[in-house]
Design a protein around this motif. Structure first.
Motif, mmCIF file in Angstrom:
data_model
loop_
_atom_site.group_PDB
_atom_site.id
_atom_site.type_symbol
_atom_site.label_atom_id
_atom_site.label_comp_id
_atom_site.label_asym_id
_atom_site.label_seq_id
_atom_site.Cartn_x
_atom_site.Cartn_y
_atom_site.Cartn_z
ATOM 1 N N ILE A 36 4.136 -4.147 10.869
ATOM 2 C CA ILE A 36 3.042 -4.430 9.934
ATOM 3 C C ILE A 36 1.724 -4.400 10.703
ATOM 4 N N TRP A 37 0.851 -3.490 10.320
ATOM 5 C CA TRP A 37 -0.421 -3.301 11.025
ATOM 6 C C TRP A 37 -1.590 -3.685 10.124
ATOM 7 N N LEU A 60 -0.400 4.181 14.971
ATOM 8 C CA LEU A 60 -0.047 2.950 14.251
ATOM 9 C C LEU A 60 0.120 3.219 12.755
ATOM 10 N N SER A 61 -0.763 4.041 12.216
ATOM 11 C CA SER A 61 -0.681 4.368 10.795
ATOM 12 C C SER A 61 0.630 5.081 10.473
ATOM 13 N N ASN A 62 1.050 5.975 11.352
ATOM 14 C CA ASN A 62 2.283 6.733 11.132
ATOM 15 C C ASN A 62 3.540 5.896 11.336
ATOM 16 N N VAL A 63 3.517 4.992 12.305
ATOM 17 C CA VAL A 63 4.709 4.214 12.668
ATOM 18 C C VAL A 63 4.902 2.984 11.789
ATOM 19 N N SER A 64 3.808 2.411 11.322
ATOM 20 C CA SER A 64 3.895 1.158 10.562
ATOM 21 C C SER A 64 4.650 1.345 9.245
ATOM 22 N N ASP A 65 5.357 0.281 8.866
ATOM 23 C CA ASP A 65 6.007 0.246 7.559
ATOM 24 C C ASP A 65 5.040 -0.244 6.480
ATOM 25 N N VAL A 66 4.128 -1.131 6.895
ATOM 26 C CA VAL A 66 3.127 -1.689 5.978
ATOM 27 C C VAL A 66 1.773 -1.639 6.683
ATOM 28 N N ILE A 67 0.747 -1.196 5.959
ATOM 29 C CA ILE A 67 -0.624 -1.231 6.462
ATOM 30 C C ILE A 67 -1.396 -2.221 5.603
ATOM 31 N N CYS A 68 -1.794 -3.323 6.205
ATOM 32 C CA CYS A 68 -2.499 -4.379 5.475
ATOM 33 C C CYS A 68 -3.998 -4.104 5.466
ATOM 34 N N ILE A 78 -7.578 5.049 5.695
ATOM 35 C CA ILE A 78 -6.321 5.006 6.447
ATOM 36 C C ILE A 78 -6.105 6.337 7.166
ATOM 37 N N PRO A 79 -5.825 6.306 8.468
ATOM 38 C CA PRO A 79 -5.570 7.570 9.181
ATOM 39 C C PRO A 79 -4.400 8.339 8.576
ATOM 40 N N ASP A 80 -4.572 9.648 8.459
ATOM 41 C CA ASP A 80 -3.597 10.530 7.806
ATOM 42 C C ASP A 80 -3.272 9.973 6.420
ATOM 43 N N TYR A 81 -4.329 9.890 5.605
ATOM 44 C CA TYR A 81 -4.279 9.191 4.320
ATOM 45 C C TYR A 81 -3.144 9.670 3.411
ATOM 46 N N LYS A 82 -3.023 10.958 3.229
ATOM 47 C CA LYS A 82 -2.029 11.485 2.278
ATOM 48 C C LYS A 82 -0.611 11.040 2.642
ATOM 49 N N LYS A 83 -0.327 11.010 3.930
ATOM 50 C CA LYS A 83 1.004 10.633 4.394
ATOM 51 C C LYS A 83 1.226 9.124 4.320
ATOM 52 N N ASN A 84 0.178 8.337 4.583
ATOM 53 C CA ASN A 84 0.365 6.907 4.813
ATOM 54 C C ASN A 84 -0.214 5.983 3.750
ATOM 55 N N CYS A 85 -0.918 6.507 2.757
ATOM 56 C CA CYS A 85 -1.573 5.632 1.776
ATOM 57 C C CYS A 85 -0.579 4.781 0.994
ATOM 58 N N ARG A 86 0.647 5.278 0.822
ATOM 59 C CA ARG A 86 1.666 4.519 0.065
ATOM 60 C C ARG A 86 2.067 3.226 0.771
ATOM 61 N N LYS A 87 1.766 3.112 2.067
ATOM 62 C CA LYS A 87 2.123 1.919 2.835
ATOM 63 C C LYS A 87 1.113 0.779 2.654
ATOM 64 N N ALA A 88 -0.012 1.074 2.019
ATOM 65 C CA ALA A 88 -1.120 0.115 1.961
ATOM 66 C C ALA A 88 -0.813 -1.074 1.049
ATOM 67 N N VAL A 89 -1.156 -2.265 1.545
ATOM 68 C CA VAL A 89 -1.045 -3.505 0.763
ATOM 69 C C VAL A 89 -2.333 -4.303 0.996
ATOM 70 N N TYR A 90 -2.971 -4.705 -0.085
ATOM 71 C CA TYR A 90 -4.201 -5.499 0.037
ATOM 72 C C TYR A 90 -3.864 -6.969 0.241
ATOM 73 N N ILE A 91 -4.379 -7.550 1.339
ATOM 74 C CA ILE A 91 -4.235 -8.979 1.633
ATOM 75 C C ILE A 91 -5.636 -9.570 1.715
ATOM 76 N N PRO A 92 -6.054 -10.429 0.787
ATOM 77 C CA PRO A 92 -7.412 -10.991 0.859
ATOM 78 C C PRO A 92 -7.625 -11.762 2.171
ATOM 79 N N HIS A 93 -8.810 -11.643 2.727
ATOM 80 C CA HIS A 93 -9.182 -12.419 3.913
ATOM 81 C C HIS A 93 -9.227 -13.885 3.507
#
Length: 290
Positions: A36-37, A60-68, A78-93
């Protein structure tokens, strides 16, 4: 140990990530551990790590399971957006715990020579070049209001940069400098005597701002550049967002008056309590750890 580990959470590792750390992370992933990155910035501030850091962010973007994400609008970066955007999860600060109500603000005013009639702009946090503090100083000088003060408070990254800031502020008695480590309780007191927190950051690297959340948590509005986190809040109308002309927005905020700006700060605090409280943030974090 890997068999007992459910997840590895990565914060601020972009410039420290080396071959050994990458191997460890890869082995954890082979054992089914979730990587989780937390994706904080478009690129590291001040770019001390050079292009290595950018390469690490892509890795990190490619290897991570979740990008917070700490702001919804940062997803597109997000780096390499098309490949990795599905990993994105919004966590409020998460909001900060404020101590303002327990602090003698008159004592703080006396310490810094600030009247309770002064309109106080505040720049605080680590004093680093990427924060573009010079632009904040110049914009404040353009205001030219006798009853306005600019406080710049925080630990400078080095003596050379501290001198640069001091030289810019020389002979301006309406600019107050306290460039050192500031304990949390005193920092809350300084926010307590301010009317507006100014973030003159360079948009090139920044997406989010802990200073913004700390200001809101202490019922203060902010003047912020058009970064991702600021865009998340724009429709709420409790902050000022600028693209190019910081000086123009500082003048607008000053003309609006202290009372109206304090009302904006109270609205920001209400929003923090509703959407950035510990309970809500914890629930979202535990959801990605399941």
């Amino acid at each position: 140990e890997m068999l007992r580990t459910k997840a590895v959470i990565l914060n601020w590792v972009e410039e420290r990530l080396d071959g050994k750390m990458k191997l460890q992370l890869f082995l954890h992933k082979l054992f089914g551990v979730r990587i989780i990155w937390f994706f904080h910035n478009k690129m590291p501030h001040d770019m001390a790590g050079g292009h290595n850091a950018l390469d690490n962010m892509l890795w990190l973007s490619n290897v991570s399971d979740v990008i917070c994400l700490l702001s919804k609008n940062s997803k597109k970066h997000i780096p390499d957006y098309k490949k990795n955007c599905r990993k994105a999860v919004y966590i409020p600060h998460i909001m900060y715990k404020s101590r303002i109500d327990a602090i003698d603000v008159d004592k703080i005013r006396n310490k810094y020579g600030v009247s309770d009639q002064d309109f106080v702009f505040l720049i605080f946090g680590l004093i680093r070049p990427y924060k573009n503090i010079e632009a904040g100083i110049e914009a404040f000088k353009e205001l030219g209001a006798a009853d306005a003060k600019l406080m710049i408070v925080g630990n400078p990254v080095n003596r050379r940069y501290a001198k640069q800031i001091r030289d810019l502020c020389a002979r301006d008695h309406n600019i107050i400098l306290d460039m050192r480590y500031i304990p949390d309780e005193l920092m809350d007191g300084i926010i307590g005597i301010s009317d507006i927190v100014v973030l003159p950051y360079q948009d090139k690297t920044s997406m989010n701002s802990g200073v913004m959340i700390q200001a809101f948590s202490n019922a203060r509005t902010v003047i912020a550049p058009n970064i991702c986190m600021a865009r998340d809040f724009m429709k709420e109308k409790f902050l000022y967002v600028y693209k190019d002309d910081l000086g123009k927005v500082i003048k607008r905020a000053y003309r609006r008056g202290r009372e109206e700006n304090r009302k904006m700060g109270e609205q920001a605090l209400d929003y923090m309590r509703l959407h950035h409280c510990e309970e809500k943030v914890a629930r979202k974090l535990f959801a990605i750890l399941k």
